[in-house]
Design an enzyme around this catalytic site. Structure first.
Site, PDB file in Angstrom:
ATOM      1  N   ARG B  13      35.046  36.380  43.815  1.00 52.89           N
ATOM      2  CA  ARG B  13      36.336  36.889  43.706  1.00 52.89           C
ATOM      3  C   ARG B  13      35.997  37.609  42.372  1.00 52.89           C
ATOM      4  O   ARG B  13      35.937  39.186  42.271  1.00 52.89           O
ATOM      5  CB  ARG B  13      37.378  35.786  43.525  1.00 52.89           C
ATOM      6  CG  ARG B  13      38.999  36.507  43.561  1.00 52.89           C
ATOM      7  CD  ARG B  13      39.340  37.171  42.411  1.00 52.89           C
ATOM      8  NE  ARG B  13      39.556  36.131  41.016  1.00 52.89           N
ATOM      9  CZ  ARG B  13      39.685  36.592  40.161  1.00 52.89           C
ATOM     10  NH1 ARG B  13      40.286  37.817  39.655  1.00 52.89           N
ATOM     11  NH2 ARG B  13      39.649  35.781  38.881  1.00 52.89           N
ATOM     12  N   ASP B  14      36.169  37.098  41.106  1.00 52.07           N
ATOM     13  CA  ASP B  14      36.189  37.808  39.759  1.00 52.07           C
ATOM     14  C   ASP B  14      34.828  38.334  39.776  1.00 52.07           C
ATOM     15  O   ASP B  14      35.012  39.489  38.972  1.00 52.07           O
ATOM     16  CB  ASP B  14      36.288  36.846  38.575  1.00 52.07           C
ATOM     17  CG  ASP B  14      36.787  37.462  37.390  1.00 52.07           C
ATOM     18  OD1 ASP B  14      37.293  38.683  37.603  1.00 52.07           O
ATOM     19  OD2 ASP B  14      36.829  36.671  36.292  1.00 52.07           O
ATOM     20  N   HIS B 204      39.423  29.477  32.391  1.00 54.04           N
ATOM     21  CA  HIS B 204      38.656  30.611  33.121  1.00 54.04           C
ATOM     22  C   HIS B 204      38.351  31.652  32.036  1.00 54.04           C
ATOM     23  O   HIS B 204      39.141  32.217  31.300  1.00 54.04           O
ATOM     24  CB  HIS B 204      39.515  31.407  34.114  1.00 54.04           C
ATOM     25  CG  HIS B 204      38.953  32.504  34.675  1.00 54.04           C
ATOM     26  ND1 HIS B 204      38.248  32.443  36.014  1.00 54.04           N
ATOM     27  CD2 HIS B 204      38.867  33.727  34.147  1.00 54.04           C
ATOM     28  CE1 HIS B 204      37.988  33.805  36.175  1.00 54.04           C
ATOM     29  NE2 HIS B 204      38.045  34.761  35.231  1.00 54.04           N
ATOM     30  N   HIS B 206      35.783  34.616  29.589  1.00 59.35           N
ATOM     31  CA  HIS B 206      34.793  35.403  29.819  1.00 59.35           C
ATOM     32  C   HIS B 206      33.714  35.630  28.595  1.00 59.35           C
ATOM     33  O   HIS B 206      34.306  35.351  27.627  1.00 59.35           O
ATOM     34  CB  HIS B 206      35.484  36.949  29.962  1.00 59.35           C
ATOM     35  CG  HIS B 206      36.152  36.937  31.361  1.00 59.35           C
ATOM     36  ND1 HIS B 206      37.481  37.377  31.432  1.00 59.35           N
ATOM     37  CD2 HIS B 206      36.173  36.563  32.495  1.00 59.35           C
ATOM     38  CE1 HIS B 206      38.080  37.348  32.670  1.00 59.35           C
ATOM     39  NE2 HIS B 206      37.137  36.776  33.237  1.00 59.35           N
ATOM     40  N   CYS B 237      33.147  44.799  33.010  1.00 62.68           N
ATOM     41  CA  CYS B 237      34.382  45.595  32.458  1.00 62.68           C
ATOM     42  C   CYS B 237      34.017  47.074  33.096  1.00 62.68           C
ATOM     43  O   CYS B 237      32.939  47.530  32.869  1.00 62.68           O
ATOM     44  CB  CYS B 237      34.449  45.215  31.204  1.00 62.68           C
ATOM     45  SG  CYS B 237      35.573  46.539  30.344  1.00 62.68           S
ATOM     46  N   ASN B 246      32.127  37.823  33.352  1.00 65.41           N
ATOM     47  CA  ASN B 246      32.268  36.274  33.544  1.00 65.41           C
ATOM     48  C   ASN B 246      31.111  35.531  32.836  1.00 65.41           C
ATOM     49  O   ASN B 246      29.911  35.835  32.642  1.00 65.41           O
ATOM     50  CB  ASN B 246      32.148  35.983  35.150  1.00 65.41           C
ATOM     51  CG  ASN B 246      33.343  36.370  35.776  1.00 65.41           C
ATOM     52  OD1 ASN B 246      34.585  35.816  35.298  1.00 65.41           O
ATOM     53  ND2 ASN B 246      33.369  37.369  36.821  1.00 65.41           N
TER      54      ASN B 246
END
Lengths: 303, 303
Positions: B13-14, B204, B206, B237, B246
């Site tokens: 997902r991310d 969560h 980064h 990004c 991530n």
């Protein structure tokens, strides 16, 4: 609370040593950018075999130019007595003498056992002191050795203790292959301090496996103030193009300043210096903060 | 001491959301590699606007294939009631509902205020629960917002408290732009825990500015066991090509396993999954550990 942390910029040495040789003028341009960051200590080159490290073959020429930056405290890395003599003759008596804590690494890098390397501290420290300088002992493979595996804590402690006994003024613990983690940093720093009371203990860490910045924080949290870092994280591993090696100065500055510590460095100036370094080496630098464009930038994503 | 930490793999997902769309078959290949790592929880897609996030427009098709991995607990991110309905209709009632703690981010991403986003928790949680699922509230810009600056701790705490009151089963704090540092992670997690007794709080994070792994360790050290990460650190990004986003699963596994925690993941399998992801997206991944080739490798340099 703003505990001061005294960074040492090592990009000119540990950063450039594995790069294709950069012209002297470019090195001076990097130095100028580094001088504007506010850093006070700079590891400027090493006096080692020009065949082994061609990128630093111009050590004497670099040192001859250092009068331009009277505000900086420069030091040079040496791997033995011959290099120490070259550094002192060039006019830079502030030495970092590298001693490998394992025989495997010591034999591969300096063709002598770890004990032989330790014993040489006496002559090198005397040389530095007689010339008005200092001798820091940097202990390579302080945590792990690529040849011999894990370095016993007791072995690194013993190397530190004897190096101090033989004249070293300071100890710096090197995570040569970038494998250590915060808990092991704390364990080793505390053990070395206990064996060398009153002696300053710094750390030279690498961010090869993602834990480097966490290790820096762990060290600073137990009062370590001598931290090595390189602008842009310059200093890759020759076996893994693109792999980050050195702790990025800007990432340390960001972490520490945001965490209540004071580095004296200007983050914007460090990022400018990283841009100078990137142009000099001609390839992308590994620093995440540098690649992200600085301390803050909008990101239009859900989380 | 081997405290268990329960990672959630968010690369599907991310990690993929900002990439050029990857074919369904490739996503299933990634999922298969992820399933072999030993991870137990996977954020598998999001049900959001296919126009805004074309890379995840195949959410229904992905969910239709999840029966292949009965050992994994899958969840999907949703940004509102419409997405929640789609997820439940597709057969995946385990929802992560994103609520921005700031109005600036909430309006930019979801065209509603933060308070309006919080209020929607009630209906979304009910939908999940009625379908036999769970509703985790992920609080975006929990520490900093790219539009509104620093998010007050009290605001994030209030969002968490109200989300739980309205039916959220768990809280996850999102460092959306990767700016937080360990001390702020500890401060916020403890404040949210105090306001939501008995509710699990995950993070969560980064690794955009180098502090991500240090933040993970700080969270785990105060007992956080729910940690999000993506194999290879996938998830860049859009404004800074190559910038890491991530937290890399393999770097978390390395750090935690070397630090006395147990993740249940096999580091070698995670690196294999990263290789699958790298082939799938067709560009280098930011993970330092992956680029270094694994947990250990000789480096012939002085320090």
């Amino acid at each position: 609370m703003t505990t001061p942390v005294d960074l040492r910029e090592v990009g000119l040495r540990d950063g450039l040593q594995l790069e294709a040789p950069v012209p002297l003028a470019t090195k001076l341009e990097i130095l100028d950018a580094v001088s504007r960051t506010g850093v006070r200590r700079v590891e400027v080159t090493s006096f080692v075999s020009p065949t082994a490290v061609p990128a630093l073959a111009d050590a004497e020429q670099v040192v001859a130019e250092l009068g331009r930056w009277p505000e900086l405290r420069f030091s040079a890395l040496v791997a033995g007595y011959g290099g120490a003599r070259r550094a002192v003759a060039a006019g830079l008596p502030h030495l970092e003498y590298v001693i490998s804590a394992s025989d495997g690494h010591s034999l591969a890098n300096a063709r002598r056992t770890s004990d032989e390397a330790v014993a040489a501290t006496a002559d090198i420290a005397r040389l530095a002191h007689d010339a008005g300088g200092e001798c820091e002992a940097i202990i390579a493979v302080a945590w792990d050795c690529p040849f011999d595996g894990r370095t016993p804590v007791a072995r690194t402690v013993e190397v530190a203790r004897r190096a101090v006994e033989l004249g070293a003024d300071r100890i710096c613990l090197g995570d040569t292959i970038g494998t250590t983690v915060p808990g092991r940093v704390v364990e080793l720093v505390e053990a070395v301090r206990a064996a060398c009371p009153g002696v300053e203990v710094g750390v030279h860490l690498h961010d090869t496996r993602g834990s480097g910045i966490a290790c820096v924080l762990a060290a600073v949290q137990i009062g370590v103030t001598q931290i090595d870092a390189a602008v842009g994280g310059l200093g890759g591993c020759p076996f893994a193009p693109g792999a980050s090696g050195n702790i990025a100065t800007e990432e340390v500055v960001y972490l520490l300043e945001e965490s209540g510590y004071s580095t004296g460095l200007d983050l914007g100036r460090v990022l400018e210096a990283a841009a100078v370094v990137e142009r000099a080496v001609g390839h992308a630098l590994p620093s995440g903060l540098y690649r992200a464009g600085g301390p803050s930038r909008p990101v239009p994503r859900p989380v």
